[in-house]
Design a protein around this motif. Structure first.
Motif, PDB file in Angstrom:
ATOM      1  N   TYR A 365       0.846  -1.195   0.000  1.00 36.37           N
ATOM      2  CA  TYR A 365       0.000   0.000   0.000  1.00 36.37           C
ATOM      3  C   TYR A 365       0.879   1.241   0.000  1.00 36.37           C
ATOM      4  N   THR A 366       0.260   2.345  -0.379  1.00 32.14           N
ATOM      5  CA  THR A 366       0.950   3.627  -0.346  1.00 32.14           C
ATOM      6  C   THR A 366       0.388   4.445   0.810  1.00 32.14           C
ATOM      7  N   ASN A 367       1.048   5.537   1.129  1.00 32.55           N
ATOM      8  CA  ASN A 367       0.634   6.301   2.309  1.00 32.55           C
ATOM      9  C   ASN A 367      -0.612   7.140   2.076  1.00 32.55           C
ATOM     10  N   ALA A 369      -3.272   5.746   0.573  1.00 38.26           N
ATOM     11  CA  ALA A 369      -4.382   4.791   0.557  1.00 38.26           C
ATOM     12  C   ALA A 369      -4.905   4.608   1.976  1.00 38.26           C
ATOM     13  N   GLU A 370      -6.195   4.271   2.078  1.00 36.38           N
ATOM     14  CA  GLU A 370      -6.794   4.029   3.391  1.00 36.38           C
ATOM     15  C   GLU A 370      -6.465   2.594   3.808  1.00 36.38           C
ATOM     16  N   ALA A 371      -5.219   2.381   4.154  1.00 40.13           N
ATOM     17  CA  ALA A 371      -4.782   1.032   4.495  1.00 40.13           C
ATOM     18  C   ALA A 371      -3.608   1.135   5.444  1.00 40.13           C
ATOM     19  N   ASP A 372      -3.379   0.073   6.189  1.00 36.77           N
ATOM     20  CA  ASP A 372      -2.210   0.057   7.064  1.00 36.77           C
ATOM     21  C   ASP A 372      -1.711  -1.377   7.238  1.00 36.77           C
ATOM     22  N   GLN A 373      -0.788  -1.570   8.159  1.00 41.00           N
ATOM     23  CA  GLN A 373      -0.175  -2.885   8.341  1.00 41.00           C
ATOM     24  C   GLN A 373      -1.207  -3.962   8.689  1.00 41.00           C
TER      25      GLN A 373
END
Lengths: 457, 257
Positions: A365-367, A369-373
């Motif tokens: 993912y990129t920073n 995007a609404e995503a994390d680890q």
């Protein structure tokens, strides 16, 4: 030809197969951006209901991207294996979904059917499948490839060691390679994305990895992920194991990448002629990713997952060692959040496998995007269950050159441990011999006098 | 006699810390079982938090406007067609166009100047808030000394690089310089990019621009960045073009990351 579904007296009409596929596709931001998505939740299900009734034969007569305009459509139609298709030629898309999940569709049968499927058939059936179905069907597939080791066997998961560096500094890259090897990563390939695409830089890096592989007798392969034309320029000047290229699902997409089928063929033949593989002759490495066609304004009005699946027709023509979707790299305008990234990754993995490709996934993912680890942990675990051939290994998940987050060497250890997955057999034997892992696959403490460290520390 | 055993919360350290000298990659993190030790997990999470906060940061328009006006510049406050961050992230097309109020706002703008500026949040308003004024402090005296006619400053909220084309065209500027917050990485969330476009018109693509990236403390200094922009500006006006046919010979060697 038009397709119709009536729900509570409202008749939805879909003008052609392309529109039907797009509107049946689970929601994602890239299709909204392209303006091809269903206008409501109901319309999406209506499209799926209509799609379920479409005979597979229709996909051989109605092209999503015109045959006359696109060499990938021509490749798909001209290389379709009618004999292999015969046992399922009476299926609709919906029947194919039910059959794929049934017990008759076992590993061997699915391997034999790969040339029967066109990308559009597989894209279509995937749109009717839940995540669970995508995992269950992919798990039944087994696509094994070989160069200096054996990749894709059931119960194994390999790792591409990705030691990128902001300035391609050989020492910096070597430091990350050693870190990865001592963490048990590197069986899929030791593959660098160079910071610059110059032939000279590529030669330096290929020589460097090649020397490490020879010196420590590592059963793996190297790759510098430069453009295919750069690889062609240096192929007689450096020990090239694999040729890499990013590819897409339409001729125009590939032309935006500066490639076409004939350039890929030339590169494939050139690297085959080097004969550097010891276990097999799979010599190509391809990367793909949903959204690349729209990004190049080359999607012909098709949805991004259908375009992506068409890229697999390009890949399978060249019997690659490795193919991975770079699923979360492209950004939130194509896959907005963890949910969309996870769905797309499972689709790409399953569709690639059904079409006979050795699919890996860059769980990333990129920073913006609404995503994390946590999302990546979920996806990694799901892909481990689904039998994904390989993932990426980036030191601490942080790719300092490409500025995105992928899976780490630690993540690979985690997924191997909790799902009882092992490295590629030849590489596993090497790790044992080096005292890096135990018989049970656990990492062993390494002393500073270890031979991988000796010359550096 | 039995004694209660005390468990040890230790981590397995990697005896190759010395290799960290060669790379900023997160190597030799150590482990507990197969997991990353908590200290490194939290370091990573903090870096990601900075990046996320930067994506959702807002331009300090009052601060920037006051600073620019007090130096005698004309400032316009504009907004792209992207209503908010949520839409901005999913609709890059909307971030490239001005909203319907822009034309009215720009009626009184200075026209037909050599250079106008667009300052827009991009993916890190933090970068704008922190890097723009130091950069302009170096760049504007150079522009003045070179005799270029300086036009207006346009602050665009929720903008992408290409929004500069529309602003530049509306002000009939011969060139537009877009200062924009770059996509935050884990190592830097405050990196500014500068894009130069000669003869700006809506519909241009990235091959018509020159980019100076990584302007931030620890990256390209304001002085270096200003020097590079000035070099490109002079070349662009000499050749009457920008983009792929205008090579940056003023190599700083500091970009990347």
């Amino acid at each position: 030809m038009a397709y119709k579904t009536t729900i509570r007296n409202h008749t939805y009409q879909f003008n052609d197969l392309k529109q039907l596929l797009a509107k049946a596709s689970p929601l994602r931001s890239g299709d909204v951006l392209a303006g091809v998505t269903a206008a409501s939740y109901e319309e999406r299900v209506a499209a799926q209901i209509a799609l379920a009734d479409v005979p597979l034969k229709t996909f051989l007569s109605e092209a999503v991207v015109p045959y006359e305009e696109d060499e990938i459509t021509r490749l798909i139609i001209d290389t379709h294996d009618a004999a292999a298709f015969s046992p399922i030629s009476h299926f609709t898309v919906g029947e194919l979904r039910n059959w794929l999940l049934g017990d008759d569709a076992d590993t061997l049968t699915l391997q034999q059917l790969a040339p029967a499927f066109t990308p559009e058939m597989i894209a279509a059936v995937s749109k009717l499948m839940r995540n669970q179905d995508l995992i269950a069907v992919a798990k039944k597939c087994e696509v094994v490839t070989r160069f200096r080791n054996t990749l894709g066997l059931k119960g194994r998961m390999a790792v591409r060691l990705q030691p990128n560096h902001t300035t391609d500094d050989p020492k910096g890259i070597a430091a990350s390679i050693i870190d990865g090897l001592l963490y048990g990563s590197g069986d899929a390939v030791i593959g660098i994305n160079p910071a610059t695409d110059s032939p000279a830089a590529s030669i330096t890096l290929i020589n460097m990895i090649s020397q490490m592989i020879e010196r420590f007798d590592i059963p793996t392969q190297s790759c510098v992920l430069s453009h295919v034309t750069t690889a062609l320029k240096i192929i007689d000047k450096a020990p090239v194991d694999l040729v890499f290229q990013s590819i897409g699902g339409t001729e125009k997409t590939n032309s935006s990448f500066g490639v076409n089928l004939s350039i890929l063929k030339e590169a494939h033949e050139a690297v085959l002629a080097l004969g550097r593989g010891t276990k097999g002759n799979n010599v190509m490495y391809f990367e793909t990713g949903q959204g690349s066609s729209l990004s190049a304004n080359a999607h012909h009005g098709a949805d991004q997952q259908t375009c992506e699946t068409r890229a697999y027709a390009v890949a399978r023509q060249f019997k690659p060692l490795l193919v991975n979707t770079v699923v979360g790299f492209i950004g939130p305008e194509y896959l907005f959040d963890g949910k969309q990234i996870i769905r797309a990754a499972l689709e790409d993995h399953c569709c690639g496998k059904l079409l006979g490709l050795p699919m890996g996934v860059d769980v990333c993912y990129t920073n913006h995007a609404e995503a994390d680890q946590d999302d990546m942990d979920n996806l990694l675990t799901l892909l481990g269950v689904a039998g994904c051939n390989y993932i990426m290994g980036v030191p601490g998940s942080d790719d300092i050159m490409l500025s995105y987050q992928s899976t780490s060497f630690h993540d690979a250890l985690y997924v191997r441990k909790v799902l009882n997955l092992r490295p590629a057999p030849e590489f596993e034997a090497w790790l044992l011999k080096q005292g890096i892992i135990s018989e049970t696959g656990d990492l062993l403490p390494v002393h500073q006098s270890h031979k991988l460290l000796k010359s550096w520390i | 006699m039995s004694e209660l055993q005390h468990y040890i919360p230790g981590v397995q350290e990697d005896p190759w810390e010395a290799l960290k000298a060669f790379t900023s990659a997160r190597i030799a993190l150590g482990r507990t079982g197969q997991a990353v030790p908590l200290k490194e997990v939290l370091n990573f999470r903090l870096a990601h938090a900075h990046a996320r906060d930067a994506v959702y940061s807002a331009m300090e328009t009052d601060m920037l406007t006051n600073a620019l006006r007090s130096n005698g510049h004309t400032v316009h406050l504009l907004h792209s067609m992207a209503a908010d961050r949520y839409e901005y992230l999913q609709r890059p097309d909307k971030g490239r166009r001005l909203d319907k109020h822009a034309e009215e706002t720009l009626k009184e703008a200075n026209k037909d100047k050599d250079i106008c500026f667009v300052i827009t949040d991009g993916l890190s308003a933090t970068a704008i808030n922190e890097q723009v004024l130091p950069l302009l402090g170096e760049l504007l005296p150079l522009i003045k000394a070179a005799g270029f006619g300086l036009g207006d400053f346009n602050l665009v909220q929720q903008g992408r690089v290409a929004v500069g084309d529309e602003v530049g065209a509306l002000q009939r500027a011969r060139a537009v310089i877009v200062l924009i917050g770059e996509r935050p990485g884990l190592s830097a969330a405050d990196s500014l990019g500068a894009y130069l476009t000669y003869s700006p018109q809506p519909g241009l693509t990235d091959d018509a621009r020159n980019c100076i990236s990584n302007i931030r403390p620890g990256g390209l200094t304001p002085q270096m960045a200003a020097g590079t922009i000035m070099y490109l500006l002079k070349e662009a006006f000499r050749l009457q073009l920008s983009g792929v046919n205008l090579k940056d010979e003023y190599q700083s060697g500091l970009s990347g990351g």
